[in-house]
Design a protein around this motif. Structure first.
Motif, PDB file in Angstrom:
ATOM      1  N   PHE A   1       3.004   6.581  -8.765  1.00  0.00           N
ATOM      2  CA  PHE A   1       3.945   6.591  -9.888  1.00  0.00           C
ATOM      3  C   PHE A   1       3.794   7.831 -10.769  1.00  0.00           C
ATOM      4  O   PHE A   1       4.754   8.281 -11.387  1.00  0.00           O
ATOM      5  CB  PHE A   1       3.772   5.329 -10.730  1.00  0.00           C
ATOM      6  N   GLU A   2       2.584   8.375 -10.788  1.00  0.00           N
ATOM      7  CA  GLU A   2       2.348   9.548 -11.625  1.00  0.00           C
ATOM      8  C   GLU A   2       2.808  10.840 -10.957  1.00  0.00           C
ATOM      9  O   GLU A   2       3.352  11.737 -11.620  1.00  0.00           O
ATOM     10  CB  GLU A   2       0.854   9.655 -11.958  1.00  0.00           C
ATOM     11  N   ASN A   3       2.635  10.941  -9.639  1.00  0.00           N
ATOM     12  CA  ASN A   3       2.862  12.221  -8.961  1.00  0.00           C
ATOM     13  C   ASN A   3       4.051  12.272  -8.011  1.00  0.00           C
ATOM     14  O   ASN A   3       4.520  13.357  -7.672  1.00  0.00           O
ATOM     15  CB  ASN A   3       1.593  12.606  -8.179  1.00  0.00           C
ATOM     16  N   GLU A   4       4.538  11.121  -7.570  1.00  0.00           N
ATOM     17  CA  GLU A   4       5.655  11.112  -6.623  1.00  0.00           C
ATOM     18  C   GLU A   4       6.986  11.035  -7.366  1.00  0.00           C
ATOM     19  O   GLU A   4       7.183  10.168  -8.206  1.00  0.00           O
ATOM     20  CB  GLU A   4       5.524   9.928  -5.664  1.00  0.00           C
ATOM     21  N   THR A   5       7.873  11.952  -7.055  1.00  0.00           N
ATOM     22  CA  THR A   5       9.168  12.004  -7.748  1.00  0.00           C
ATOM     23  C   THR A   5      10.308  11.390  -6.943  1.00  0.00           C
ATOM     24  O   THR A   5      11.324  10.993  -7.510  1.00  0.00           O
ATOM     25  CB  THR A   5       9.532  13.465  -8.087  1.00  0.00           C
ATOM     26  N   ASP A   6      10.103  11.282  -5.634  1.00  0.00           N
ATOM     27  CA  ASP A   6      11.144  10.719  -4.769  1.00  0.00           C
ATOM     28  C   ASP A   6      11.027   9.192  -4.758  1.00  0.00           C
ATOM     29  O   ASP A   6      10.020   8.634  -4.310  1.00  0.00           O
ATOM     30  CB  ASP A   6      10.980  11.276  -3.345  1.00  0.00           C
ATOM     31  N   ALA A   7      12.067   8.520  -5.243  1.00  0.00           N
ATOM     32  CA  ALA A   7      12.043   7.052  -5.340  1.00  0.00           C
ATOM     33  C   ALA A   7      11.840   6.391  -3.983  1.00  0.00           C
ATOM     34  O   ALA A   7      11.159   5.361  -3.867  1.00  0.00           O
ATOM     35  CB  ALA A   7      13.339   6.558  -5.976  1.00  0.00           C
ATOM     36  N   LYS A   8      12.425   6.971  -2.932  1.00  0.00           N
ATOM     37  CA  LYS A   8      12.278   6.402  -1.584  1.00  0.00           C
ATOM     38  C   LYS A   8      10.821   6.439  -1.131  1.00  0.00           C
ATOM     39  O   LYS A   8      10.317   5.478  -0.536  1.00  0.00           O
ATOM     40  CB  LYS A   8      13.149   7.175  -0.594  1.00  0.00           C
ATOM     41  N   ASN A   9      10.174   7.551  -1.418  1.00  0.00           N
ATOM     42  CA  ASN A   9       8.766   7.668  -1.028  1.00  0.00           C
ATOM     43  C   ASN A   9       7.888   6.692  -1.804  1.00  0.00           C
ATOM     44  O   ASN A   9       6.915   6.146  -1.262  1.00  0.00           O
ATOM     45  CB  ASN A   9       8.269   9.099  -1.243  1.00  0.00           C
ATOM     46  N   ILE A  10       8.218   6.476  -3.069  1.00  0.00           N
ATOM     47  CA  ILE A  10       7.471   5.513  -3.879  1.00  0.00           C
ATOM     48  C   ILE A  10       7.524   4.135  -3.229  1.00  0.00           C
ATOM     49  O   ILE A  10       6.506   3.456  -3.086  1.00  0.00           O
ATOM     50  CB  ILE A  10       8.027   5.447  -5.325  1.00  0.00           C
ATOM     51  N   ILE A  11       8.740   3.737  -2.812  1.00  0.00           N
ATOM     52  CA  ILE A  11       8.923   2.430  -2.175  1.00  0.00           C
ATOM     53  C   ILE A  11       8.168   2.368  -0.853  1.00  0.00           C
ATOM     54  O   ILE A  11       7.462   1.390  -0.555  1.00  0.00           O
ATOM     55  CB  ILE A  11      10.422   2.139  -1.955  1.00  0.00           C
ATOM     56  N   LYS A  12       8.292   3.426  -0.040  1.00  0.00           N
ATOM     57  CA  LYS A  12       7.624   3.466   1.269  1.00  0.00           C
ATOM     58  C   LYS A  12       6.114   3.279   1.134  1.00  0.00           C
ATOM     59  O   LYS A  12       5.514   2.408   1.781  1.00  0.00           O
ATOM     60  CB  LYS A  12       7.888   4.810   1.958  1.00  0.00           C
ATOM     61  N   TYR A  13       5.508   4.110   0.285  1.00  0.00           N
ATOM     62  CA  TYR A  13       4.055   4.076   0.157  1.00  0.00           C
ATOM     63  C   TYR A  13       3.566   2.771  -0.456  1.00  0.00           C
ATOM     64  O   TYR A  13       2.550   2.213  -0.039  1.00  0.00           O
ATOM     65  CB  TYR A  13       3.562   5.276  -0.658  1.00  0.00           C
ATOM     66  N   LYS A  14       4.297   2.281  -1.450  1.00  0.00           N
ATOM     67  CA  LYS A  14       3.869   1.041  -2.090  1.00  0.00           C
ATOM     68  C   LYS A  14       3.935  -0.134  -1.108  1.00  0.00           C
ATOM     69  O   LYS A  14       3.065  -1.009  -1.118  1.00  0.00           O
ATOM     70  CB  LYS A  14       4.721   0.739  -3.324  1.00  0.00           C
ATOM     71  N   GLU A  15       4.956  -0.159  -0.254  1.00  0.00           N
ATOM     72  CA  GLU A  15       5.080  -1.219   0.748  1.00  0.00           C
ATOM     73  C   GLU A  15       3.909  -1.187   1.738  1.00  0.00           C
ATOM     74  O   GLU A  15       3.341  -2.226   2.074  1.00  0.00           O
ATOM     75  CB  GLU A  15       6.404  -1.067   1.503  1.00  0.00           C
ATOM     76  N   VAL A  16       3.572   0.002   2.202  1.00  0.00           N
ATOM     77  CA  VAL A  16       2.459   0.144   3.155  1.00  0.00           C
ATOM     78  C   VAL A  16       1.143  -0.246   2.492  1.00  0.00           C
ATOM     79  O   VAL A  16       0.345  -1.019   3.060  1.00  0.00           O
ATOM     80  CB  VAL A  16       2.383   1.593   3.694  1.00  0.00           C
ATOM     81  N   LEU A  17       0.921   0.263   1.301  1.00  0.00           N
ATOM     82  CA  LEU A  17      -0.311  -0.043   0.571  1.00  0.00           C
ATOM     83  C   LEU A  17      -0.437  -1.533   0.263  1.00  0.00           C
ATOM     84  O   LEU A  17      -1.518  -2.107   0.373  1.00  0.00           O
ATOM     85  CB  LEU A  17      -0.370   0.763  -0.737  1.00  0.00           C
TER      86      LEU A  17
END
Length: 214
Positions: A173-189
């Protein structure tokens, strides 16, 4: 010796439930190992690992089904029926979430694997290895201390996974600006963190069995 203890002594343990427990835990360790290898492999080589994970998850699901069938066929069980059900279900749940994390990486086409993802797959692999160690000792219930020690390690690993997950999400949330990437990484994590929670569920069942037989 209680009547229940006599019944347990007479049950042919090695021919029914315990081989299924051991098969499930062994396959679970291989699945976790394959996932860890996948996140450390180049993107172009991950597909083979993902396919193997799918196959292993299906094998564990089939073992779970076989165990439930044995429960329905056998009046006498080596320990409480609800504990047997909870044990195989919780191992199946670990497999589901590990498989789920791989599926998300595959479907979302996650290119860059972060250090946090690698760390969580490593933690889950260690937890699955401890599950396998404890399951092996479950067969005759003579070395209850070894089971308890494995469970303690699993609980510590789960706490470690929580910390890695929290820091990883905060970092996204602090460093990723692309909303799609935020969703992708959070889902995997989230899937990986849930897998570690389910490893703790396995430990809880094993600890319950230890208490009842100590």
């Amino acid at each position: 010796m209680s009547l229940n203890s006599i019944f347990q002594f007479l049950v042919p343990k090695d021919k029914k439930f315990f081989p299924l427990f051991e098969q499930a835990s062994q396959n679970l360790t291989v699945l976790a190992e394959t996932l860890h290898e996948a996140v450390n492999a180049p993107k172009g080589e991950r597909e083979n690992y993902f396919r193997k994970i799918e196959e292993l998850e299906a094998v564990i699901e089939e073992i779970t089904h076989k165990t439930h069938l044995e429960l329905s066929r056998n009046f006498i069980t080596p320990f409480d029926r609800e504990d047997i059900h909870a044990l195989v279900k919780s191992m199946d749940d670990v497999a589901d979430y590990l498989h789920g994390s791989a599926s998300r990486m595959r479907l979302y086409q996650v290119e860059k694997i972060t250090k946090s993802i690698r760390k969580l797959t490593e933690i889950n692999l260690e937890a699955c290895q401890q599950i396998e160690i404890a399951i092996k000792e479950l067969k005759d219930l003579k070395n209850l201390k070894a089971i308890s020690e494995a469970c303690k390690k699993i609980n510590k690993l789960e706490s470690k996974a929580d910390n890695v997950f929290d820091k990883a999400v905060a970092d996204i949330f602090e460093n990723e600006t692309d909303a799609k990437n935020i969703i992708k990484y959070k889902e995997v994590l989230s899937a990986l963190e849930s897998a570690s929670d389910k490893c703790k569920s396995v430990a809880n069942v094993l600890e319950s069995v230890v208490v009842k037989h100590s």
